[in-house]
Enzyme design. Structure first.
Site, PDB file in Angstrom:
ATOM      1  N   LYS A  18       0.835  -1.212   0.000  1.00  0.00           N
ATOM      2  CA  LYS A  18       0.000   0.000   0.000  1.00  0.00           C
ATOM      3  C   LYS A  18       0.865   1.254   0.000  1.00  0.00           C
ATOM      4  CE  LYS A  18      -4.235  -1.731   2.139  1.00  0.00           C
ATOM      5  NZ  LYS A  18      -5.152  -1.598   3.265  1.00  0.00           N
TER       6      LYS A  18
ATOM      7  N   LYS B  54      -4.416 -10.835  -6.168  1.00  0.00           N
ATOM      8  CA  LYS B  54      -5.707 -11.129  -5.525  1.00  0.00           C
ATOM      9  C   LYS B  54      -6.767 -10.115  -5.943  1.00  0.00           C
ATOM     10  CE  LYS B  54      -5.390  -8.265  -1.542  1.00  0.00           C
ATOM     11  NZ  LYS B  54      -5.726  -7.830  -0.275  1.00  0.00           N
TER      12      LYS B  54
ATOM     13  N   LYS C 290     -10.506  -4.508  -3.686  1.00  0.00           N
ATOM     14  CA  LYS C 290     -11.531  -3.460  -3.775  1.00  0.00           C
ATOM     15  C   LYS C 290     -10.999  -2.241  -4.512  1.00  0.00           C
ATOM     16  CE  LYS C 290     -13.403  -4.248   0.865  1.00  0.00           C
ATOM     17  NZ  LYS C 290     -12.583  -3.938   2.036  1.00  0.00           N
TER      18      LYS C 290
HETATM   19  P1  TYM Z   1     -10.518  -6.122   3.999  1.00  0.00           P
HETATM   20  O1  TYM Z   1     -11.573  -5.106   4.213  1.00  0.00           O
HETATM   21  O2  TYM Z   1      -9.456  -5.839   2.969  1.00  0.00           O
HETATM   22  O3  TYM Z   1     -11.167  -7.504   3.601  1.00  0.00           O
HETATM   23  C1  TYM Z   1     -12.212  -8.105   4.352  1.00  0.00           C
HETATM   24  C2  TYM Z   1     -12.033  -9.609   4.360  1.00  0.00           C
HETATM   25  O4  TYM Z   1     -12.036 -10.117   3.025  1.00  0.00           O
HETATM   26  C3  TYM Z   1     -10.879 -10.940   2.826  1.00  0.00           C
HETATM   27  N1  TYM Z   1     -10.439 -10.795   1.426  1.00  0.00           N
HETATM   28  C4  TYM Z   1     -10.311 -11.820   0.564  1.00  0.00           C
HETATM   29  N2  TYM Z   1     -10.528 -13.138   0.715  1.00  0.00           N
HETATM   30  C5  TYM Z   1     -10.324 -13.929  -0.379  1.00  0.00           C
HETATM   31  N3  TYM Z   1      -9.911 -13.451  -1.579  1.00  0.00           N
HETATM   32  C6  TYM Z   1      -9.672 -12.128  -1.774  1.00  0.00           C
HETATM   33  N4  TYM Z   1      -9.290 -11.665  -2.969  1.00  0.00           N
HETATM   34  C7  TYM Z   1      -9.873 -11.248  -0.660  1.00  0.00           C
HETATM   35  N5  TYM Z   1      -9.764  -9.909  -0.494  1.00  0.00           N
HETATM   36  C8  TYM Z   1     -10.109  -9.654   0.788  1.00  0.00           C
HETATM   37  C9  TYM Z   1      -9.843 -10.374   3.778  1.00  0.00           C
HETATM   38  O5  TYM Z   1      -8.833 -11.322   4.070  1.00  0.00           O
HETATM   39  C10 TYM Z   1     -10.698 -10.044   4.980  1.00  0.00           C
HETATM   40  O6  TYM Z   1     -10.899 -11.180   5.786  1.00  0.00           O
HETATM   41  N6  TYM Z   1      -7.317  -5.506   7.769  1.00  0.00           N
HETATM   42  C11 TYM Z   1      -8.603  -6.077   7.414  1.00  0.00           C
HETATM   43  C12 TYM Z   1      -9.760  -5.562   8.238  1.00  0.00           C
HETATM   44  C13 TYM Z   1      -9.606  -5.712   9.734  1.00  0.00           C
HETATM   45  C14 TYM Z   1      -9.673  -6.923  10.470  1.00  0.00           C
HETATM   46  C15 TYM Z   1      -9.555  -6.536  11.846  1.00  0.00           C
HETATM   47  C16 TYM Z   1      -9.823  -8.261  10.119  1.00  0.00           C
HETATM   48  C17 TYM Z   1      -9.447  -4.706  10.628  1.00  0.00           C
HETATM   49  N7  TYM Z   1      -9.414  -5.187  11.907  1.00  0.00           N
HETATM   50  C18 TYM Z   1      -9.552  -7.490  12.855  1.00  0.00           C
HETATM   51  C19 TYM Z   1      -9.828  -9.215  11.142  1.00  0.00           C
HETATM   52  C20 TYM Z   1      -9.699  -8.822  12.499  1.00  0.00           C
HETATM   53  C21 TYM Z   1      -8.900  -5.727   5.968  1.00  0.00           C
HETATM   54  O7  TYM Z   1      -8.416  -4.746   5.458  1.00  0.00           O
HETATM   55  O8  TYM Z   1      -9.836  -6.514   5.390  1.00  0.00           O
END
Ligand code: TYM
Length: 334
Positions: A114, A195, A198
């Site tokens: 990032k 991957k 968003k």
């Molecule tokens: P975020 O918002 O990027 O994504 C949310 C969830 O979706 C999963 N994910 C995917 N899984 C499979 N294939 C993909 N291409 C893919 N893209 C995203 C992510 O692994 C995630 O589970 N840092 C985290 C948010 C967060 C969080 C937390 C998660 C903040 N605090 C505490 C767990 C516990 C994030 O940016 O997820």
């Protein structure tokens, strides 16, 4: 006495929710609501680690809440809330900052990726995983269901918890990442080596949860495959595109790998794409119907989120108090 394991997970209200988020994380949050004591958080504090338009962030936050409910997060069985509504998250993050070496954060893959995209990197972006650790540790979570890309952040959370427990006294539960066998890493359809994300500018990269059937068909039709003919699950990088399409089909249909390979035996990539698109359209249809209904009544969503925040405050307050005691702060009576 509730002896279910505690699950915590979060999701950012930035960009459009896609099937990677759904298949890698949300679908399992929904399916496991009876098995676990679940807490889910819309992490708006995390979203502002990269620049956000204020109105757009508010819109995306409400939209994400509606989508999570439409996907099946049930506020009667799970806690659903917005991170900034519970100030303990930012407070604990500060305390954890003081036990986290900077070089642990500089090593994080997601930070490096990032940061490379930003002209000016905020301190918040570097600190992002400490806030994530605070999210998880505040609720004494045992399990953190996430996609593969978050594994490193959950490992770091364990390291921070272990270090705090060592420096102060035993305070935190060490959480474990819960990562699915299938769907934990859905790849971009236009580029199966990266991957699905968003934050992309390319038109045929992903499938949004609210995409209409024609868009889904158009995107899947353009999905990158290879010059071969075999429709089989494979770890061969050459076949990453076909493997990704089969994985998407698998998580939407719930069929085994063998059933799927038998089903596609003798068929061509064109058939595969048609069937993947239809499986996604069918899988998303009920979510879209529920979302459209919920979106007509934003006041109800706001009320549910308020109740969720109230419950999250009730559950995180004792942890924060325990932390403050162990650090050496004077705890006021009121
Ligand atoms: P975020 O918002 O990027 O994504 C949310 C969830 O979706 C999963 N994910 C995917 N899984 C499979 N294939 C993909 N291409 C893919 N893209 C995203 C992510 O692994 C995630 O589970 N840092 C985290 C948010 C967060 C969080 C937390 C998660 C903040 N605090 C505490 C767990 C516990 C994030 O940016 O997820």
């Amino acid at each position: 006495m509730n002896d279910k394991k505690i699950v915590f997970s979060g999701i950012q209200p930035s960009g459009n929710l896609h099937i990677g988020n759904y298949l890698g994380a949300i679908q399992r949050w929904v399916d496991n609501q009876d098995a676990y004591d679940s807490i889910f958080c819309i992490v708006d504090l995390h979203a502002i680690t990269v620049p956000q338009d204020a109105e757009e962030l508010r819109t995306q936050t409400r939209k994400l809440a509606g989508l999570l409910l439409a996907c099946g997060i049930d506020p009667d069985r799970s806690v659903l809330f917005i991170q900034s509504h519970v100030t303990a998250h930012a407070e604990l993050a500060w305390i954890l900052n003081c036990v986290t070496p900077v070089n642990w954060l500089e090593r994080m893959t997601q930070y490096k990726q990032k940061a490379a995209k930003q002209k000016s990197v905020s301190t918040g972006l570097l600190d992002y995983p400490v806030l994530q650790a605070a999210d998880i540790l505040l609720y004494d979570a045992d399990l953190v269901p996430v996609g593969e890309d978050q594994r490193q952040h959950v490992e770091l959370t364990r390291d921070i918890a272990r270090r705090f427990n060592h420096l102060h006294s035993e305070t935190f539960v060490l959480p474990e990442a819960l990562i699915a066998k299938a769907g934990a890493r859905i790849m971009g359809l236009d580029n199966p080596t990266s991957k699905m994300s968003k934050s992309t500018d390319t038109r045929y990269h992903g499938i949004g949860l609210l995409d209409d059937p024609d868009d889904i068909r158009a995107t899947v039709r353009r999905a990158v495959t290879d010059s071969g003919r075999d429709i089989v699950f494979s770890a061969d990088p050459e076949k990453a595109g076909v493997n990704n399409l089969l994985t998407i089909y698998q998580v939407f249909t719930g069929q085994s790998s063998q059933e799927i390979e038998d089903h596609f035996a003798g068929k061509g990539y064109g058939d595969l794409k048609t069937e993947v698109a239809e499986a996604a359209i069918e899988g998303l249809r009920p979510i879209q119907q529920r979302y459209n209904k919920l979106a007509e009544d934003p006041a109800t969503i706001d009320k549910l989120l308020e109740a969720g925040a109230e419950e999250a405050r009730r559950r995180s307050t004792p942890t924060l108090k325990r932390v403050k005691e162990h650090v050496g702060f004077i705890i006021p009576d009121s």
